[in-house]
Scaffold this active site. Structure first.
Site, PDB file in Angstrom:
ATOM      1  N   TYR B  13       0.825  -1.202   0.000  1.00  0.00           N
ATOM      2  CA  TYR B  13       0.000   0.000   0.000  1.00  0.00           C
ATOM      3  C   TYR B  13       0.859   1.251   0.000  1.00  0.00           C
ATOM      4  O   TYR B  13       2.053   1.203   0.288  1.00  0.00           O
ATOM      5  CB  TYR B  13      -0.918   0.008   1.232  1.00  0.00           C
ATOM      6  CG  TYR B  13      -2.051  -0.980   1.105  1.00  0.00           C
ATOM      7  CD1 TYR B  13      -3.262  -0.593   0.551  1.00  0.00           C
ATOM      8  CD2 TYR B  13      -1.883  -2.298   1.502  1.00  0.00           C
ATOM      9  CE1 TYR B  13      -4.297  -1.504   0.414  1.00  0.00           C
ATOM     10  CE2 TYR B  13      -2.909  -3.218   1.362  1.00  0.00           C
ATOM     11  CZ  TYR B  13      -4.117  -2.812   0.819  1.00  0.00           C
ATOM     12  OH  TYR B  13      -5.129  -3.711   0.673  1.00  0.00           O
ATOM     13  N   CYS B  14       0.202   2.359  -0.276  1.00  0.00           N
ATOM     14  CA  CYS B  14       0.824   3.668  -0.185  1.00  0.00           C
ATOM     15  C   CYS B  14       1.525   3.777   1.170  1.00  0.00           C
ATOM     16  O   CYS B  14       0.921   3.403   2.171  1.00  0.00           O
ATOM     17  CB  CYS B  14      -0.250   4.734  -0.319  1.00  0.00           C
ATOM     18  SG  CYS B  14       0.262   6.359   0.200  1.00  0.00           S
ATOM     19  N   PRO B  15       2.736   4.250   1.288  1.00  0.00           N
ATOM     20  CA  PRO B  15       3.517   4.910   0.234  1.00  0.00           C
ATOM     21  C   PRO B  15       4.517   3.992  -0.468  1.00  0.00           C
ATOM     22  O   PRO B  15       5.337   4.483  -1.234  1.00  0.00           O
ATOM     23  CB  PRO B  15       4.289   5.968   1.040  1.00  0.00           C
ATOM     24  CG  PRO B  15       4.606   5.249   2.318  1.00  0.00           C
ATOM     25  CD  PRO B  15       3.422   4.338   2.596  1.00  0.00           C
ATOM     26  N   ASP B  40      -2.835  -1.784  -5.300  1.00  0.00           N
ATOM     27  CA  ASP B  40      -3.424  -0.663  -4.563  1.00  0.00           C
ATOM     28  C   ASP B  40      -3.903   0.364  -5.592  1.00  0.00           C
ATOM     29  O   ASP B  40      -3.096   0.924  -6.332  1.00  0.00           O
ATOM     30  CB  ASP B  40      -2.374  -0.051  -3.624  1.00  0.00           C
ATOM     31  CG  ASP B  40      -2.871   1.231  -2.954  1.00  0.00           C
ATOM     32  OD1 ASP B  40      -4.103   1.454  -2.959  1.00  0.00           O
ATOM     33  OD2 ASP B  40      -2.029   1.999  -2.444  1.00  0.00           O
TER      34      ASP B  40
END
Lengths: 160, 77
Positions: B13-15, B40
């Site tokens: 997932y981010c980041p 994502d």
């Protein structure tokens, strides 16, 4: 290339969730080519305290404060639903489940990306936190003027 | 789309996809294309924002099943 854009983040909170948000933005900013400075102040100092050993401070009040407010990346708790640590434990599990980096991993990433980690000298003085209470990744202990000096040159500044 | 190198960001997932892209792009030569494979959905908006900030070129995204592939051309060192 032209001088890098700057980004600064004041890390005021020592909550696990807020700390993660700060590190996510710091590492993303650095990935986007920005020169990132994180300024840890007040409860935020807990994020960059060593996990091991005691904190040697002077005077009864400060000794008590540093006992209660021990800090360290692995002692941070959620701002909501901590439930005596149960909620934080569950959230750490959920984060691990989706491969989210831990605070320690984020700090290592920050160093690899040249993110500057600074501790607030006034908070250290008030709360009686000596410099050797911080992990080696902290670059320096500085005051508000230094932070603002960076912030006024920055395109993005956040208070977390 | 043809790419010179591929970066697997499935399950991240981010980041992390952006952080890994920023690291990986250093291994490419100017003019080469990097393919980033992720699941994502944030990456569809994040990658164009990243290329805009860094000056690289966003070539587009392809989606198949739960897999999103985005393509970035390295335009400078």
């Amino acid at each position: 290339m032209a001088e890098k854009e700057k980004m600064t983040i004041v890390m005021f909170s020592g909550d696990l969730d807020r700390a993660l948000a700060g590190f996510m933005l710091a590492t993303t900013g650095a990935s986007m080519g920005m020169e990132v400075t994180m300024f840890f102040t007040f409860w935020g100092l807990n994020i960059v305290k060593k996990n091991e050993g005691g904190i040697k401070s002077k005077g009864l009040a400060r000794k008590m404060l540093n006992l209660l407010n021990r800090g360290g990346s692995r002692r941070l708790t959620l701002s909501k639903y901590n439930m005596m640590g149960l909620g934080t434990w569950m959230m750490r599990g959920l984060m691990k489940d989706v491969n989210m980096p831990t605070i320690d991993e984020f700090i290592t990433m920050c160093k690899e990306m040249d993110v500057k980690l600074l501790a607030c000298s006034t908070s250290c003085g008030v709360m009686g936190v000596p410099e050797d209470a911080f992990r080696s990744e902290v670059d320096a202990t500085v005051g508000a003027a230094y932070y603002l000096g960076e912030a006024r040159k920055a395109k993005v500044s956040l208070f977390i | 789309m043809k790419a010179d190198q591929s970066l697997d960001c499935m399950g991240l997932y981010c980041p992390m996809p952006i952080v890994k892209t920023a690291q990986k792009i250093k291994e490419l030569k100017t003019g080469q294309v990097l393919e980033v494979v992720a699941d994502d959905i944030g990456i569809k908006a994040d990658m164009p924002a990243w290329t805009e900030a860094t000056g690289h070129e966003f070539l587009g995204a392809e989606e198949a099943g739960g897999e999103i592939k985005v393509y970035v051309k390295k335009t400078h060192d």
